[in-house]
Design a protein around this motif. Structure first.
Motif, PDB file in Angstrom:
ATOM      1  N   MET A   1      25.584   7.344 -15.292  1.00 48.08           N
ATOM      2  CA  MET A   1      25.020   6.112 -14.533  1.00 48.08           C
ATOM      3  C   MET A   1      23.828   6.343 -13.768  1.00 48.08           C
ATOM      4  N   LYS A   2      22.897   5.321 -14.022  1.00 46.78           N
ATOM      5  CA  LYS A   2      22.104   5.194 -13.808  1.00 46.78           C
ATOM      6  C   LYS A   2      21.100   4.525 -12.367  1.00 46.78           C
ATOM      7  N   ILE A   3      21.448   5.113 -11.847  1.00 45.76           N
ATOM      8  CA  ILE A   3      20.457   4.402 -10.235  1.00 45.76           C
ATOM      9  C   ILE A   3      18.687   4.880  -9.601  1.00 45.76           C
ATOM     10  N   ALA A   4      18.229   3.359  -9.365  1.00 46.08           N
ATOM     11  CA  ALA A   4      17.149   3.379  -9.487  1.00 46.08           C
ATOM     12  C   ALA A   4      16.659   2.676  -7.543  1.00 46.08           C
ATOM     13  N   VAL A   5      16.140   3.980  -7.389  1.00 48.58           N
ATOM     14  CA  VAL A   5      15.821   3.586  -5.826  1.00 48.58           C
ATOM     15  C   VAL A   5      13.768   2.990  -6.271  1.00 48.58           C
ATOM     16  N   LEU A   6      13.968   1.630  -5.146  1.00 44.06           N
ATOM     17  CA  LEU A   6      13.019   0.916  -5.331  1.00 44.06           C
ATOM     18  C   LEU A   6      12.400   1.050  -3.725  1.00 44.06           C
ATOM     19  N   ILE A   7      10.985   1.309  -4.193  1.00 41.82           N
ATOM     20  CA  ILE A   7      10.346   1.443  -2.817  1.00 41.82           C
ATOM     21  C   ILE A   7       9.095   0.141  -2.435  1.00 41.82           C
ATOM     22  N   PRO A   8       9.100  -0.773  -1.700  1.00 37.99           N
ATOM     23  CA  PRO A   8       7.944  -1.615  -1.876  1.00 37.99           C
ATOM     24  C   PRO A   8       6.391  -0.087  -1.178  1.00 37.99           C
ATOM     25  N   CYS A   9       5.492  -0.759  -1.238  1.00 40.08           N
ATOM     26  CA  CYS A   9       4.390  -0.067  -0.941  1.00 40.08           C
ATOM     27  C   CYS A   9       3.384  -0.794  -0.070  1.00 40.08           C
ATOM     28  N   TYR A  10       2.900  -0.530   0.748  1.00 39.55           N
ATOM     29  CA  TYR A  10       1.184  -0.841   1.873  1.00 39.55           C
ATOM     30  C   TYR A  10       1.179  -0.300   2.382  1.00 39.55           C
ATOM     31  N   ASN A  11      -0.046   0.624   2.010  1.00 38.34           N
ATOM     32  CA  ASN A  11      -0.455   1.648   3.182  1.00 38.34           C
ATOM     33  C   ASN A  11       0.862   1.911   3.963  1.00 38.34           C
ATOM     34  N   TYR A  33      10.516   4.989  -6.724  1.00 31.62           N
ATOM     35  CA  TYR A  33       9.969   4.328  -8.383  1.00 31.62           C
ATOM     36  C   TYR A  33       9.506   3.917  -6.721  1.00 31.62           C
ATOM     37  N   VAL A  34       8.303   4.407  -6.991  1.00 34.01           N
ATOM     38  CA  VAL A  34       7.374   3.674  -5.516  1.00 34.01           C
ATOM     39  C   VAL A  34       6.203   2.704  -5.889  1.00 34.01           C
ATOM     40  N   TYR A  35       6.455   1.653  -5.871  1.00 31.95           N
ATOM     41  CA  TYR A  35       5.408   0.564  -6.595  1.00 31.95           C
ATOM     42  C   TYR A  35       4.052   0.229  -5.244  1.00 31.95           C
ATOM     43  N   ASP A  36       3.187   1.073  -5.715  1.00 35.17           N
ATOM     44  CA  ASP A  36       1.316   0.560  -4.440  1.00 35.17           C
ATOM     45  C   ASP A  36       0.774  -0.441  -4.672  1.00 35.17           C
ATOM     46  N   ASN A  37       1.187  -1.244  -3.027  1.00 39.13           N
ATOM     47  CA  ASN A  37       0.511  -2.616  -3.279  1.00 39.13           C
ATOM     48  C   ASN A  37      -0.822  -3.256  -3.428  1.00 39.13           C
ATOM     49  N   ASN A  38      -1.287  -2.136  -3.978  1.00 40.57           N
ATOM     50  CA  ASN A  38      -3.300  -2.166  -3.661  1.00 40.57           C
ATOM     51  C   ASN A  38      -3.332  -1.445  -2.568  1.00 40.57           C
ATOM     52  N   SER A  39      -2.734  -0.121  -1.941  1.00 41.97           N
ATOM     53  CA  SER A  39      -3.189   0.440  -1.047  1.00 41.97           C
ATOM     54  C   SER A  39      -4.490   1.251  -0.525  1.00 41.97           C
ATOM     55  N   LYS A  40      -4.696   1.041   0.504  1.00 44.91           N
ATOM     56  CA  LYS A  40      -6.257   1.661   0.820  1.00 44.91           C
ATOM     57  C   LYS A  40      -6.037   3.113   1.392  1.00 44.91           C
ATOM     58  N   ASP A  41      -4.923   3.796   0.939  1.00 41.27           N
ATOM     59  CA  ASP A  41      -4.820   4.721   1.860  1.00 41.27           C
ATOM     60  C   ASP A  41      -4.234   5.906   1.237  1.00 41.27           C
ATOM     61  N   ARG A  42      -3.894   6.913   1.620  1.00 45.89           N
ATOM     62  CA  ARG A  42      -3.399   7.856   0.733  1.00 45.89           C
ATOM     63  C   ARG A  42      -1.762   7.856   0.461  1.00 45.89           C
ATOM     64  N   THR A  43      -1.393   6.719   0.455  1.00 44.64           N
ATOM     65  CA  THR A  43       0.314   6.534  -0.532  1.00 44.64           C
ATOM     66  C   THR A  43       0.893   6.860  -1.396  1.00 44.64           C
ATOM     67  N   SER A  50       5.985  13.675  -3.495  1.00 41.84           N
ATOM     68  CA  SER A  50       7.026  13.960  -3.294  1.00 41.84           C
ATOM     69  C   SER A  50       8.042  14.025  -4.060  1.00 41.84           C
ATOM     70  N   GLY A  51       7.638  13.776  -5.386  1.00 40.31           N
ATOM     71  CA  GLY A  51       8.212  13.503  -6.651  1.00 40.31           C
ATOM     72  C   GLY A  51       9.098  11.837  -7.285  1.00 40.31           C
ATOM     73  N   ALA A  52       8.145  10.850  -6.387  1.00 36.49           N
ATOM     74  CA  ALA A  52       8.797   9.409  -7.160  1.00 36.49           C
ATOM     75  C   ALA A  52       8.062   8.756  -8.172  1.00 36.49           C
ATOM     76  N   ILE A  53       7.949   8.431  -9.179  1.00 37.40           N
ATOM     77  CA  ILE A  53       7.437   7.580  -9.784  1.00 37.40           C
ATOM     78  C   ILE A  53       6.503   6.852  -9.333  1.00 37.40           C
ATOM     79  N   ILE A  54       5.094   6.914  -9.197  1.00 35.75           N
ATOM     80  CA  ILE A  54       4.119   5.939  -8.825  1.00 35.75           C
ATOM     81  C   ILE A  54       3.972   4.946 -10.171  1.00 35.75           C
ATOM     82  N   ILE A  55       4.285   3.197  -9.594  1.00 28.04           N
ATOM     83  CA  ILE A  55       3.932   2.346 -10.728  1.00 28.04           C
ATOM     84  C   ILE A  55       2.835   1.536  -9.040  1.00 28.04           C
TER      85      ILE A  55
END
Length: 315
Positions: A1-11, A33-43, A50-55
């Protein structure tokens, strides 16, 4: 059973580490999974540490992020949560349980039932906006969902891989809710606590600009999903205007057998003709929507059959 936690992020550099850590504790076997939506900071940097997969998602807007998430990530079950630490990870298992048990295709983290959103949210008009959207969708799509716009949800693979994401911004939650209602997916609301952003963290949601987008999305989806009542309303309005403009012309003709108010007569006739055209459009589009629903049902059946065949092969 594979569970994915999806986190959209901007700054979200102030909160993303805590969000990832909390979900690691509650769902230790999940992929985050952290989806970085053009953050201008250190997201991205903090999330990676912290161990997330960055996309990276270069197209700005939460809807664009969710589209990429749903296309890219393959899992059995999904949890979607914002990166601002407003949704406690403690409720993740409660959201997943109905999905895993087959009782729901999508669960909704209801912030409004227990009152924490009303007390914690400090942004003006957000409570009013949530109630307005809830009331509109409740009336137009005949449902009793309490929290339409929550960003804390869980899904099964069936919903994620068959959801056509059209929105680009914060109206994505509204689109998902209406799509699920229209296509008869199994929905379940789970009451959750809500906490406001920590000091120093700012919301990316513009109350007025994004609120107008959400209302526009509701109107657009109402037209797309229920064209007959939508065009019936417009047709009725046009007919009433034509009638009001034309009544003096009719009364004059009854009294004198002549028409001197020619502009009014032409205008009234124009509104009546527009009313007929609108009604005709509604009937035609309603037939097309019903055919689309039939084709979509067949597509869902085919998807389930193929997915089951893949699962059986893997076993």
């Amino acid at each position: 059973m594979k569970i994915a936690v999806l986190i959209p992020c901007y700054n979200e550099e102030l909160t993303i580490s805590k969000v990832i850590g909390d979900f690691k504790k509650k769902l230790p076997n999940s992929d985050i999974y952290v989806y970085d939506n053009n953050s201008k900071d250190r997201t991205s940097e903090i999330a990676r540490q912290s161990g997330a997969i960055i996309i990276k998602e270069p197209r700005q807007g939460k809807g664009n992020v969710v589209r990429s998430m749903f296309r890219d990530i393959d899992a059995d079950y999904y949890v979607m949560v914002d990166g601002d630490d407003t949704y406690p990870a403690e409720f993740a298992k409660e959201l997943l349980k109905p999905i895993i048990d087959g009782e729901a295709d999508m669960t909704i983290g209801d912030r409004l039932s227990n009152g924490t959103y009303m007390s914690e949210n400090k942004r003006a008009f957000h409570n009013f906006g949530n109630n307005l959207v809830k009331g509109l969708i409740g009336k137009l799509f005949k449902n009793d969902i309490n929290d339409i716009m929550t960003g804390y949800r869980a899904f099964n693979k069936f919903f994620v891989k068959t959801m056509p994401v059209l929105s680009e911004g914060f109206e994505i939650e509204t689109e998902m809710s209406i799509h699920a209602l229209d296509k008869k997916f199994l929905l379940k609301e789970i009451p959750i606590d809500y906490r406001d952003r920590p000091e120093g963290s700012t919301s990316k949601l513009n109350t007025y600009k994004d609120g107008i987008k959400v209302l526009r999305t509701i109107v657009s989806l109402f037209k797309d999903y229920k064209p007959f009542p939508f065009f019936c309303v417009l047709s009725f309005i046009s007919f009433i205007i034509g009638l009001l403009v034309g009544i003096p012309v009719i009364l004059e003709f009854i009294d004198t057998s002549f028409i001197t108010k020619l502009p009014s007569a032409v205008l009234a006739l124009g509104f009546v003709l527009v009313s007929i055209v609108l009604l005709t459009n509604g009937i035609i589009l309603d037939t097309l929507v019903k055919q689309h629903k039939q084709n979509y049902e067949l597509f869902l059946n085919e998807f389930k059959i193929k997915n089951k065949a893949v699962d059986d092969k893997n076993e």
